[in-house]
Scaffold this motif. Structure first.
Motif, PDB file in Angstrom:
ATOM      1  N   SER A 151       0.841  -1.193   0.000  1.00 22.97           N
ATOM      2  CA  SER A 151       0.000   0.000   0.000  1.00 22.97           C
ATOM      3  C   SER A 151       0.877   1.244   0.000  1.00 22.97           C
ATOM      4  O   SER A 151       2.101   1.170  -0.191  1.00 22.97           O
ATOM      5  N   MET A 152       0.249   2.383   0.225  1.00 23.84           N
ATOM      6  CA  MET A 152       0.949   3.660   0.256  1.00 23.84           C
ATOM      7  C   MET A 152       0.382   4.525   1.362  1.00 23.84           C
ATOM      8  O   MET A 152      -0.788   4.393   1.745  1.00 23.84           O
ATOM      9  N   ILE A 153       1.212   5.420   1.865  1.00 23.25           N
ATOM     10  CA  ILE A 153       0.788   6.458   2.784  1.00 23.25           C
ATOM     11  C   ILE A 153       0.998   7.791   2.084  1.00 23.25           C
ATOM     12  O   ILE A 153       2.048   8.010   1.459  1.00 23.25           O
ATOM     13  N   VAL A 154      -0.012   8.652   2.139  1.00 26.39           N
ATOM     14  CA  VAL A 154       0.049   9.922   1.414  1.00 26.39           C
ATOM     15  C   VAL A 154      -0.171  11.076   2.383  1.00 26.39           C
ATOM     16  O   VAL A 154      -0.676  10.902   3.495  1.00 26.39           O
ATOM     17  N   ASN A 155       0.183  12.271   1.942  1.00 28.69           N
ATOM     18  CA  ASN A 155      -0.132  13.465   2.720  1.00 28.69           C
ATOM     19  C   ASN A 155      -1.532  13.957   2.362  1.00 28.69           C
ATOM     20  O   ASN A 155      -2.214  13.350   1.521  1.00 28.69           O
ATOM     21  N   ALA A 156      -1.970  15.045   2.987  1.00 28.23           N
ATOM     22  CA  ALA A 156      -3.327  15.528   2.770  1.00 28.23           C
ATOM     23  C   ALA A 156      -3.594  15.910   1.322  1.00 28.23           C
ATOM     24  O   ALA A 156      -4.742  15.855   0.855  1.00 28.23           O
ATOM     25  N   ASP A 157      -2.539  16.282   0.595  1.00 30.36           N
ATOM     26  CA  ASP A 157      -2.679  16.649  -0.816  1.00 30.36           C
ATOM     27  C   ASP A 157      -2.596  15.439  -1.748  1.00 30.36           C
ATOM     28  O   ASP A 157      -2.664  15.603  -2.972  1.00 30.36           O
ATOM     29  N   GLY A 158      -2.411  14.252  -1.198  1.00 31.02           N
ATOM     30  CA  GLY A 158      -2.344  13.047  -2.008  1.00 31.02           C
ATOM     31  C   GLY A 158      -0.955  12.640  -2.427  1.00 31.02           C
ATOM     32  O   GLY A 158      -0.781  11.568  -3.018  1.00 31.02           O
ATOM     33  N   GLY A 159       0.063  13.456  -2.145  1.00 30.85           N
ATOM     34  CA  GLY A 159       1.428  13.110  -2.516  1.00 30.85           C
ATOM     35  C   GLY A 159       1.913  11.910  -1.728  1.00 30.85           C
ATOM     36  O   GLY A 159       1.629  11.765  -0.529  1.00 30.85           O
ATOM     37  N   ILE A 160       2.673  11.023  -2.380  1.00 35.77           N
ATOM     38  CA  ILE A 160       3.100   9.769  -1.762  1.00 35.77           C
ATOM     39  C   ILE A 160       4.253  10.023  -0.789  1.00 35.77           C
ATOM     40  O   ILE A 160       5.336  10.460  -1.188  1.00 35.77           O
ATOM     41  N   ILE A 161       4.022   9.711   0.489  1.00 28.28           N
ATOM     42  CA  ILE A 161       5.073   9.783   1.496  1.00 28.28           C
ATOM     43  C   ILE A 161       5.949   8.543   1.418  1.00 28.28           C
ATOM     44  O   ILE A 161       7.166   8.604   1.573  1.00 28.28           O
TER      45      ILE A 161
END
Length: 361
Positions: free
Chosen positions: A84-94
């Motif tokens: 999976s992925m974790i993103v910031n509030a703007d959707g950018g991939i952390i």
């Protein structure tokens, strides 16, 4: 730079080291092509102790991960893993990461080494309101990967319980016999090479015992071969294909949350979004490889349609391969393009991925 519990062993093996996400890691031990081919044809052994391990425990463990990550984790079956992925509030991939479920109240999340601090910080910030306990156990864990078509035979003889029937993207606790001693390991049938393989998690103090139990049955492999192997298998690498500058939609992970009912960080930014670029594969019949940063054009024009994110000659296939961010309207398989390599244009073609797929997959 940080060092893994196996650093002294790598020095004895004559490894060439490199800085990787703040860790001093083996780049190669001899010839990286030999290491690459060992994984494709037999067995390669990797030290991955730089990877992060974050424990998520408590009654709300599943609900917390549903909120913190883009995928639904609460419905995973015990013993299963999910990418999976974790993103910031703007959707950018952390970060992109793998989560293993031990039970409804206990998960282990494995981030990339360089991104572990950012994932840990995000988890702590997102835990408010959840009955959950988080622990960053990265420094307490070692991780040895056994990868290649012969990997099952190598570890089967070392483990108390036969892992033959362990499905792909699953894991189970087991006991490894190491020079007359018994070592508790979590055996995961996961990897980053495109081959069958296993990742053996253990406490740091046992990392040397685990390494010693398997190293005589395979070739020690460094990050150079790991990179060429993952590229042939078209697996994205954070900092190249993935970054905070793109979202999971661009990375082809929209399916992860397409039917997700639970709220999650980044949901508003991702819902209904059209990709600005896609991650596309490129191949060429000529010998010159396109490297990261090379610009992609429509043939005979100045119309730039993308940029290479990873590229090199494929040791297995015998021709150049590359991954790139390409405008969606020009990413159809079979599209001919030109790539600027040091001021000269070379022909490439948008190709299906993965470039390499093992026969029994």
């Amino acid at each position: 730079m940080a060092q893994t519990p196996l650093h002294a062993t790598h020095e004895k093996l004559g490894a060439t080291f490199t800085d990787f996400g703040g860790w001093e890691m083996p780049l190669k031990y001899g010839n990286e092509l030999d290491e690459h081919r060992a994984v494709r044809n037999s067995v390669g052994i990797f030290d991955l102790s730089h990877m992060g391990e974050i424990n998520v425990q408590g009654p709300d463990a599943g609900a917390f991960l549903d909120y913190a990550l883009i995928s639904t984790m609460s419905t995973l079956k015990d013993g299963k893993a999910k990418y999976s992925m974790i993103v910031n509030a703007d959707g950018g991939i952390i970060d992109d990461l793998i989560t293993y479920k031990f039970s409804d109240n206990h998960f282990m999340v494995v981030p990339n080494a360089a991104n572990t601090p950012a994932v840990w910080e995000a988890f702590q910030a997102r835990a408010e309101g959840f009955d959950v306990q988080l622990s960053n156990n990265t420094d307490q864990f070692g991780l040895v990967a056994v990868q290649g078509p012969g990997s099952l035979e190598v570890i089967k003889g070392q483990l108390e319980h036969d892992p033959t029937d362990l499905p792909y993207y699953s894991g189970a606790w087991n006991t490894l016999r190491a020079n007359g001693e018994e070592v508790e390991v979590f055996v995961a049938r996961t990897g980053y090479t495109g081959e069958d393989g296993f990742e053996l998690f253990c406490v740091s103090e046992d990392a040397q015992k685990v390494w010693d139990a398997v190293i005589d049955h395979g070739t020690p492999c460094g990050l150079a071969s790991r990179d060429s192997l993952r590229l042939e298998a078209s697996m994205p690498l954070y900092g190249h294909e993935l970054s905070t500058e793109i979202t999971p939609v661009e990375a082809g992970m929209g399916r992860a949350f397409a039917k997700k009912e639970a709220d999650f960080v980044g949901k508003d930014a991702l819902t209904g979004r059209e990709p600005s670029v896609v991650i596309a594969g490129l191949t060429s019949e000529q010998r010159r490889a396109a490297r990261e940063g090379a610009e992609i054009f429509l043939p005979g024009t100045e119309d730039k349609i993308g940029v290479v994110t990873s590229g090199q000659p494929s040791p297995t296939l015998g021709h150049p391969v590359a991954l790139a961010h390409v405008q969606p309207e020009h990413a159809e398989i079979g599209t001919d393009v030109e790539i600027d390599i040091r001021g000269k244009r070379y022909p490439f073609t948008i190709s299906a991925t993965p470039f390499y797929k093992r026969k029994d997959a």
